[in-house]
Motif scaffolding. Sequence first.
Motif, PDB file in Angstrom:
ATOM      1  N   TYR A 155      43.620  38.622  84.479  1.00  0.00           N
ATOM      2  CA  TYR A 155      42.986  39.946  84.660  1.00  0.00           C
ATOM      3  C   TYR A 155      44.019  40.921  85.209  1.00  0.00           C
ATOM      4  N   PHE A 156      44.092  42.103  84.584  1.00  0.00           N
ATOM      5  CA  PHE A 156      44.987  43.165  85.037  1.00  0.00           C
ATOM      6  C   PHE A 156      44.171  44.434  85.273  1.00  0.00           C
ATOM      7  N   SER A 157      44.365  45.027  86.434  1.00  0.00           N
ATOM      8  CA  SER A 157      43.698  46.305  86.724  1.00  0.00           C
ATOM      9  C   SER A 157      44.685  47.217  87.439  1.00  0.00           C
ATOM     10  N   CYS A 168      36.407  48.693  80.587  1.00  0.00           N
ATOM     11  CA  CYS A 168      36.496  49.779  81.584  1.00  0.00           C
ATOM     12  C   CYS A 168      37.912  49.954  82.122  1.00  0.00           C
ATOM     13  N   GLN A 169      38.872  50.028  81.247  1.00  0.00           N
ATOM     14  CA  GLN A 169      40.276  50.244  81.607  1.00  0.00           C
ATOM     15  C   GLN A 169      40.931  49.035  82.278  1.00  0.00           C
ATOM     16  N   ASP A 170      40.252  47.899  82.332  1.00  0.00           N
ATOM     17  CA  ASP A 170      40.841  46.658  82.843  1.00  0.00           C
ATOM     18  C   ASP A 170      41.146  45.741  81.668  1.00  0.00           C
ATOM     19  N   LEU A 171      42.287  45.079  81.723  1.00  0.00           N
ATOM     20  CA  LEU A 171      42.735  44.219  80.638  1.00  0.00           C
ATOM     21  C   LEU A 171      42.453  42.759  80.970  1.00  0.00           C
ATOM     22  N   PHE A 172      41.860  42.045  80.016  1.00  0.00           N
ATOM     23  CA  PHE A 172      41.581  40.621  80.168  1.00  0.00           C
ATOM     24  C   PHE A 172      42.282  39.863  79.038  1.00  0.00           C
ATOM     25  N   LEU A 224      49.349  47.373  90.586  1.00  0.00           N
ATOM     26  CA  LEU A 224      48.738  46.494  89.602  1.00  0.00           C
ATOM     27  C   LEU A 224      48.100  45.304  90.305  1.00  0.00           C
ATOM     28  N   LEU A 225      46.797  45.148  90.121  1.00  0.00           N
ATOM     29  CA  LEU A 225      46.091  43.984  90.634  1.00  0.00           C
ATOM     30  C   LEU A 225      45.996  42.940  89.533  1.00  0.00           C
ATOM     31  N   ILE A 226      46.245  41.681  89.882  1.00  0.00           N
ATOM     32  CA  ILE A 226      46.233  40.609  88.897  1.00  0.00           C
ATOM     33  C   ILE A 226      45.476  39.415  89.461  1.00  0.00           C
ATOM     34  N   GLY A 227      44.638  38.828  88.639  1.00  0.00           N
ATOM     35  CA  GLY A 227      43.937  37.603  89.025  1.00  0.00           C
ATOM     36  C   GLY A 227      43.959  36.613  87.878  1.00  0.00           C
ATOM     37  N   THR A 228      43.878  35.320  88.195  1.00  0.00           N
ATOM     38  CA  THR A 228      43.864  34.288  87.159  1.00  0.00           C
ATOM     39  C   THR A 228      42.761  33.285  87.444  1.00  0.00           C
TER      40      THR A 228
END
Length: 396
Positions: free
Chosen positions: A19-21, A66-70, A117-121
């Motif tokens: 996840y990228f926001s 919503c402008q977040d990349l998955f 940039l926020l990133i989650g996995t």
Amino acid sequence: MRPYNRIQSLSKGYLGMIYFSWQWKGQTEGEWPSPELQERWRLAAERETDKVLRSVVLRTVRSWKCQDLFLSIDLPDGKQGIWESWLSQLAHELGSSISSAVRAETLPFDPSPPGLLLIGTAAVNRKAFLDEDCLWYEASKKAMLQGQFGGGYERGVKRKALERILNGKQIYPVYQPIISVNRMEIFGFEALTRLHDANVFKGPLELFQFAGEEEKMYSLEKLARELSIDGCQSLKPNQKLFINVMAQIMEDPGFSPGQTIDLLEKHHLSPEQVVFEITERSSIEDFPSVKKTLEHYRNQGYQIAIDDVGAGYSSLQSVVELRPDYLKVDRSIISHIHQDDVKKHVLHTLQEVGAKLGVSLIAEGIEQQEELDVLTQMGIPYAQGYLLGRPAPFPT
């Protein structure tokens, strides 16, 4: 890291999610930047993910919400921890590229830093879901939670790295000699911690600081202590082993000393050969608690040293309150002491304090012969520094 070079059966595997926001500077909930900036963010993110994902043969689907990349990735069966580690490394690679690209894309619009940039996995086992939509939702939710509320991506990476270090004992000791100045022979060794992998933590100081923030300091120090004792089995009976202990650990009511003796006996060492070197990374708030712990150590035969005297938080109050056996004088006082009379006066004052309290001085950071000459003339009993020996595996 590319653990698979071909696609395997996915029926029993995992769905990986990255996840990228992009959190724009000054953005509040419900607010979005201009359409131009949004478009540049999307183009930069897609371009950079295309570059990196060319070498990933696993099926990957890119989705915008919503402008977040998955990025959803079909993962074969295997150990979940291995896949989580792989996803983290891939996310780190992608995140670095995307961050640089977004900053470059938005520079003409806003010369100041444009955001974070926020990133989650997440890696979710397919066996638990019959419906692909539910599987995708669960994976994306976990990745979002890690990115939004887990302290950000970088903190998540550090947490996993710390966990690997603790579980896999991925640190090792080196030993720097402490020399008796008069006899020019080895009085003891200070055990120092080093990392096998410096990709996440650039050095031991950063590692220990982060472990403190995560309330894992005691676990990390215990591991470092055990490895330090393990690595010096040929310590001579008349030599000392200096082991670093954070003062703040001893202020914790849950801290339980006394777990070192069994390890010492296993290697035919005694508490009389061990000096606990108290390191202060922040000021000591609870001296009575620390004193109580140190008294327990002294009763078992250990000695105490205070590190970095003359720098940072280390102060004469620590000397008065804790009554150590050794004072380790910080290198800021020792460096170029042969050219600075003020430093000589400061060292002489510490020497007088030590003499009145029955405490021996150890000068740290000696790198020049002229510095050692001054210490010899002043009668400083012990010295440590690159001139006398660099940190290295224990001599056999």
